[in-house]
Design a protein around this motif. Structure first.
Motif, PDB file in Angstrom:
ATOM      1  N   PRO A  96       0.654  -1.303  -0.065  1.00 43.75           N
ATOM      2  CA  PRO A  96       0.038  -0.135  -0.079  1.00 43.75           C
ATOM      3  C   PRO A  96       0.898   1.235  -0.040  1.00 43.75           C
ATOM      4  O   PRO A  96       1.758   1.345   0.921  1.00 43.75           O
ATOM      5  CB  PRO A  96      -0.825  -0.188   1.301  1.00 43.75           C
ATOM      6  N   VAL A  97       0.492   2.198  -0.869  1.00 42.63           N
ATOM      7  CA  VAL A  97       1.291   3.353  -1.182  1.00 42.63           C
ATOM      8  C   VAL A  97       0.572   4.582  -0.584  1.00 42.63           C
ATOM      9  O   VAL A  97      -0.807   4.811  -0.901  1.00 42.63           O
ATOM     10  CB  VAL A  97       1.778   3.473  -2.471  1.00 42.63           C
ATOM     11  N   THR A  98       1.106   5.247   0.629  1.00 40.24           N
ATOM     12  CA  THR A  98       0.614   6.221   1.071  1.00 40.24           C
ATOM     13  C   THR A  98       1.527   7.645   0.847  1.00 40.24           C
ATOM     14  O   THR A  98       2.689   7.566   0.369  1.00 40.24           O
ATOM     15  CB  THR A  98       0.299   6.320   2.493  1.00 40.24           C
ATOM     16  N   GLU A  99       1.080   8.763   1.339  1.00 43.23           N
ATOM     17  CA  GLU A  99       1.961   9.861   1.214  1.00 43.23           C
ATOM     18  C   GLU A  99       3.193   9.810   1.782  1.00 43.23           C
ATOM     19  O   GLU A  99       4.352  10.367   1.752  1.00 43.23           O
ATOM     20  CB  GLU A  99       1.258  11.138   1.509  1.00 43.23           C
ATOM     21  N   ASP A 100       3.504   8.829   2.841  1.00 41.36           N
ATOM     22  CA  ASP A 100       4.471   8.811   3.932  1.00 41.36           C
ATOM     23  C   ASP A 100       5.332   7.416   3.254  1.00 41.36           C
ATOM     24  O   ASP A 100       6.474   7.067   3.733  1.00 41.36           O
ATOM     25  CB  ASP A 100       4.372   8.490   5.365  1.00 41.36           C
ATOM     26  N   VAL A 101       4.964   6.799   2.176  1.00 42.12           N
ATOM     27  CA  VAL A 101       5.616   5.552   1.706  1.00 42.12           C
ATOM     28  C   VAL A 101       6.291   5.804   0.353  1.00 42.12           C
ATOM     29  O   VAL A 101       5.980   6.482  -0.609  1.00 42.12           O
ATOM     30  CB  VAL A 101       4.640   4.415   1.709  1.00 42.12           C
ATOM     31  N   ARG A 102       7.591   5.439   0.326  1.00 40.86           N
ATOM     32  CA  ARG A 102       8.336   5.476  -0.923  1.00 40.86           C
ATOM     33  C   ARG A 102       8.919   4.212  -1.352  1.00 40.86           C
ATOM     34  O   ARG A 102       9.472   3.373  -0.400  1.00 40.86           O
ATOM     35  CB  ARG A 102       9.570   6.254  -0.612  1.00 40.86           C
ATOM     36  N   LEU A 103       8.786   3.588  -2.530  1.00 41.58           N
ATOM     37  CA  LEU A 103       9.083   2.590  -3.171  1.00 41.58           C
ATOM     38  C   LEU A 103      10.585   2.689  -3.877  1.00 41.58           C
ATOM     39  O   LEU A 103      10.538   3.670  -4.861  1.00 41.58           O
ATOM     40  CB  LEU A 103       8.005   2.086  -4.136  1.00 41.58           C
ATOM     41  N   CYS A 104      11.531   2.023  -3.560  1.00 43.84           N
ATOM     42  CA  CYS A 104      12.962   2.363  -3.858  1.00 43.84           C
ATOM     43  C   CYS A 104      13.825   1.054  -4.269  1.00 43.84           C
ATOM     44  O   CYS A 104      13.364   0.053  -3.913  1.00 43.84           O
ATOM     45  CB  CYS A 104      13.609   3.009  -2.812  1.00 43.84           C
ATOM     46  N   VAL A 105      14.567   1.382  -5.215  1.00 50.97           N
ATOM     47  CA  VAL A 105      15.522   0.266  -5.640  1.00 50.97           C
ATOM     48  C   VAL A 105      16.927   0.520  -5.298  1.00 50.97           C
ATOM     49  O   VAL A 105      17.214   1.898  -5.670  1.00 50.97           O
ATOM     50  CB  VAL A 105      15.344  -0.054  -7.105  1.00 50.97           C
ATOM     51  N   ALA A 106      17.377   0.179  -4.402  1.00 52.47           N
ATOM     52  CA  ALA A 106      18.931   0.437  -4.197  1.00 52.47           C
ATOM     53  C   ALA A 106      19.783  -0.477  -5.127  1.00 52.47           C
ATOM     54  O   ALA A 106      19.692  -1.794  -5.222  1.00 52.47           O
ATOM     55  CB  ALA A 106      19.202  -0.098  -2.879  1.00 52.47           C
ATOM     56  N   PHE A 107      20.531  -0.079  -6.074  1.00 54.98           N
ATOM     57  CA  PHE A 107      21.441  -0.743  -7.006  1.00 54.98           C
ATOM     58  C   PHE A 107      22.697  -1.178  -6.204  1.00 54.98           C
ATOM     59  O   PHE A 107      23.087  -0.059  -5.785  1.00 54.98           O
ATOM     60  CB  PHE A 107      21.634   0.147  -8.396  1.00 54.98           C
ATOM     61  N   THR A 133      17.887  -9.093  -5.390  1.00 57.05           N
ATOM     62  CA  THR A 133      18.447  -9.868  -6.363  1.00 57.05           C
ATOM     63  C   THR A 133      20.001  -9.705  -5.998  1.00 57.05           C
ATOM     64  O   THR A 133      20.526  -9.323  -5.010  1.00 57.05           O
ATOM     65  CB  THR A 133      18.160  -9.363  -7.703  1.00 57.05           C
ATOM     66  N   GLU A 134      20.919 -10.344  -6.980  1.00 56.81           N
ATOM     67  CA  GLU A 134      22.271 -10.349  -6.830  1.00 56.81           C
ATOM     68  C   GLU A 134      22.733  -8.673  -6.944  1.00 56.81           C
ATOM     69  O   GLU A 134      23.766  -8.332  -6.314  1.00 56.81           O
ATOM     70  CB  GLU A 134      23.089 -11.124  -8.101  1.00 56.81           C
ATOM     71  N   GLY A 135      22.015  -7.899  -7.740  1.00 53.64           N
ATOM     72  CA  GLY A 135      22.427  -6.578  -7.860  1.00 53.64           C
ATOM     73  C   GLY A 135      21.450  -5.405  -7.454  1.00 53.64           C
ATOM     74  O   GLY A 135      21.722  -4.349  -7.453  1.00 53.64           O
ATOM     75  N   GLU A 136      20.375  -5.633  -6.592  1.00 56.94           N
ATOM     76  CA  GLU A 136      19.691  -4.864  -6.431  1.00 56.94           C
ATOM     77  C   GLU A 136      18.831  -5.235  -5.033  1.00 56.94           C
ATOM     78  O   GLU A 136      18.532  -6.400  -4.821  1.00 56.94           O
ATOM     79  CB  GLU A 136      18.254  -4.717  -7.263  1.00 56.94           C
ATOM     80  N   ALA A 137      18.635  -4.170  -4.199  1.00 57.37           N
ATOM     81  CA  ALA A 137      17.614  -4.167  -2.832  1.00 57.37           C
ATOM     82  C   ALA A 137      16.343  -3.749  -3.133  1.00 57.37           C
ATOM     83  O   ALA A 137      16.487  -2.411  -3.579  1.00 57.37           O
ATOM     84  CB  ALA A 137      18.409  -3.879  -1.520  1.00 57.37           C
ATOM     85  N   PHE A 138      15.177  -4.043  -2.930  1.00 62.88           N
ATOM     86  CA  PHE A 138      13.757  -3.486  -3.123  1.00 62.88           C
ATOM     87  C   PHE A 138      13.535  -3.003  -1.761  1.00 62.88           C
ATOM     88  O   PHE A 138      13.508  -3.778  -1.036  1.00 62.88           O
ATOM     89  CB  PHE A 138      13.189  -4.440  -3.637  1.00 62.88           C
ATOM     90  N   ILE A 139      13.188  -1.750  -1.676  1.00 65.43           N
ATOM     91  CA  ILE A 139      13.257  -1.015  -0.321  1.00 65.43           C
ATOM     92  C   ILE A 139      11.720  -0.258  -0.127  1.00 65.43           C
ATOM     93  O   ILE A 139      11.451   0.481  -1.011  1.00 65.43           O
ATOM     94  CB  ILE A 139      14.105  -0.239  -0.121  1.00 65.43           C
TER      95      ILE A 139
END
Length: 182
Positions: A96-107, A133-139
């Motif tokens: 769930p995405v709210t105004e306080d949530v950020r979906l990020c990819v850390a390479f 994954t081997e090259g990314e973290a989903f945050i």
């Protein structure tokens, strides 16, 4: 020829302003072809006629940028196909995405420690690594008490010695679309 996406860290943050025209010129100085950039946060698309491998290419670009700009610029490289796999994986489905949530990819420059149990959350609760994954973290980042989301690196553990650069997930999809237009 492979189209590379360079995801640069620490470009256009306070005290380190680099115009995209200059950044593109610095990439071109290395003999890279088809150099283009996307937004001001250090995303550069190019091909390497010399056919260098990922590690050598990242090392050469990083050294050149450090010399030209006077500060270190970690360079994380992905192919268009690898970036497409990141976007297609979309581990954020159902978050769930709210105004306080950020979906990020850390390479990542190296995989997270195998012992890191996911999901893993920061002590403050503002950073939660939900998949990797081997090259990314989903945050999933959460703004708590008006304070911005912290860096993900502490969640990875003290033994992790790699480098990261983070992009919002929706920005990652836009970077992919721009890279495909080449």
């Amino acid at each position: 020829m492979t189209t590379w996406v360079a995801l640069l860290r620490a470009v256009n943050v306070p005290g380190r302003q680099v115009r995209m025209e200059r950044l593109r010129a610095l990439f071109a100085e290395l003999g890279l072809a088809g150099v283009r950039s996307y937004i001001q946060s250090g995303n550069v698309f190019f091909q390497d006629p010399a056919g260098r491998d990922r590690a050598e290419l990242a090392r050469v670009i990083s050294a050149h940028l450090r010399e030209a700009l006077g500060f270190p610029v970690p360079v994380l490289l992905r192919t268009v196909e690898e970036l497409a796999a990141v976007v297609e994986a979309d581990p954020f489905r159902g978050v769930p995405v709210t105004e306080d949530v950020r979906l990020c990819v850390a390479f990542l420059t190296e995989p997270l420690p195998a012992a890191l149990a996911l999901p893993a959350r920061s002590a403050r609760g503002d950073v939660e690594v939900i998949a990797a994954t081997e090259g990314e973290a989903f945050i999933v980042g959460r703004i708590i008490g008006g304070r911005p989301v912290g860096a993900p690196d502490p969640v990875f553990g003290k033994d992790w010695t790699g480098e990261t650069t983070v992009r919002f997930f929706h920005t990652t999809a836009k970077i992919l679309a721009a890279a495909r237009k080449g």
